[in-house]
Design a protein around this motif. Structure first.
Motif, mmCIF file in Angstrom:
data_model
loop_
_atom_site.group_PDB
_atom_site.id
_atom_site.type_symbol
_atom_site.label_atom_id
_atom_site.label_comp_id
_atom_site.label_asym_id
_atom_site.label_seq_id
_atom_site.Cartn_x
_atom_site.Cartn_y
_atom_site.Cartn_z
ATOM 1 N N UNK A 1 17.805 6.703 -5.733
ATOM 2 C CA UNK A 1 18.036 6.491 -4.305
ATOM 3 C C UNK A 1 17.918 5.008 -3.991
ATOM 4 N N UNK A 2 18.472 4.613 -2.842
ATOM 5 C CA UNK A 2 18.467 3.214 -2.400
ATOM 6 C C UNK A 2 18.196 3.162 -0.902
ATOM 7 N N UNK A 3 17.601 2.039 -0.485
ATOM 8 C CA UNK A 3 17.339 1.812 0.934
ATOM 9 C C UNK A 3 17.405 0.313 1.183
ATOM 10 N N UNK A 4 17.970 -0.081 2.317
ATOM 11 C CA UNK A 4 17.964 -1.479 2.736
ATOM 12 C C UNK A 4 17.488 -1.538 4.178
ATOM 13 N N UNK A 5 16.459 -2.322 4.409
ATOM 14 C CA UNK A 5 15.856 -2.403 5.740
ATOM 15 C C UNK A 5 16.719 -3.222 6.689
ATOM 16 N N UNK A 6 16.497 -3.070 7.974
ATOM 17 C CA UNK A 6 17.091 -4.011 8.922
ATOM 18 C C UNK A 6 16.412 -5.377 8.754
ATOM 19 N N UNK A 7 16.906 -6.380 9.440
ATOM 20 C CA UNK A 7 16.310 -7.718 9.352
ATOM 21 C C UNK A 7 14.909 -7.727 9.952
ATOM 22 N N UNK A 8 14.006 -8.493 9.290
ATOM 23 C CA UNK A 8 12.621 -8.632 9.729
ATOM 24 C C UNK A 8 12.216 -10.095 9.683
ATOM 25 N N UNK A 9 11.219 -10.441 10.468
ATOM 26 C CA UNK A 9 10.544 -11.726 10.288
ATOM 27 C C UNK A 9 9.802 -11.653 8.956
ATOM 28 N N UNK B 1 8.406 -8.293 6.842
ATOM 29 C CA UNK B 1 8.995 -7.950 5.550
ATOM 30 C C UNK B 1 7.919 -7.867 4.469
ATOM 31 N N UNK B 2 6.961 -8.796 4.496
ATOM 32 C CA UNK B 2 5.874 -8.762 3.516
ATOM 33 C C UNK B 2 4.992 -7.527 3.698
ATOM 34 N N UNK B 3 4.793 -7.110 4.928
ATOM 35 C CA UNK B 3 4.009 -5.892 5.179
ATOM 36 C C UNK B 3 4.737 -4.671 4.611
ATOM 37 N N UNK B 4 6.030 -4.605 4.782
ATOM 38 C CA UNK B 4 6.808 -3.515 4.199
ATOM 39 C C UNK B 4 6.719 -3.540 2.677
ATOM 40 N N UNK B 5 6.768 -4.731 2.086
ATOM 41 C CA UNK B 5 6.590 -4.859 0.632
ATOM 42 C C UNK B 5 5.241 -4.304 0.194
ATOM 43 N N UNK B 6 4.192 -4.633 0.933
ATOM 44 C CA UNK B 6 2.846 -4.137 0.592
ATOM 45 C C UNK B 6 2.807 -2.609 0.585
ATOM 46 N N UNK B 7 3.447 -2.000 1.581
ATOM 47 C CA UNK B 7 3.473 -0.535 1.659
ATOM 48 C C UNK B 7 4.253 0.046 0.476
ATOM 49 N N UNK B 8 5.401 -0.522 0.182
ATOM 50 C CA UNK B 8 6.244 0.014 -0.884
ATOM 51 C C UNK B 8 5.657 -0.195 -2.276
ATOM 52 N N UNK B 9 4.947 -1.308 -2.463
ATOM 53 C CA UNK B 9 4.362 -1.608 -3.771
ATOM 54 C C UNK B 9 2.955 -1.041 -3.938
ATOM 55 N N UNK B 10 2.277 -0.806 -2.824
ATOM 56 C CA UNK B 10 0.892 -0.340 -2.909
ATOM 57 C C UNK B 10 -0.064 -1.441 -3.316
ATOM 58 N N UNK B 11 0.352 -2.683 -3.139
ATOM 59 C CA UNK B 11 -0.468 -3.845 -3.517
ATOM 60 C C UNK B 11 0.096 -5.082 -2.833
#
Length: 71
Positions: free
Chosen positions: A21-29, A33-43
């Protein structure tokens, strides 16, 4: 500068019960974007990279931070 987060999961359907599966977020500050990375990576993501991988049951998750100029 704005950022997108792109996620690709490659999984063995036989092992995980689901396929790729694939997902692309809308634009973020950047901070959002870093907060979303933290959630997706768990770190906490390493700052010197723009692409990360994380193992999943039956596969791997790739997460990318993509800079885009403001419109």
């Amino acid at each position: 500068m704005s950022y997108r987060v792109r996620v690709s999961e490659q999984r063995s359907e036989a092992l995980a019960g689901v396929g790729d599966c694939r997902y692309e977020s809308p634009l973020h500050e950047r901070e959002q974007a870093l907060e979303l990375l933290r959630v997706l990576l768990g770190r906490e993501p390493e700052n010197d990279r723009t692409r990360w991988s994380e193992p999943l049951a039956g596969g791997v998750r790739w997460v990318e931070l993509i800079p885009e100029p403001r419109r």
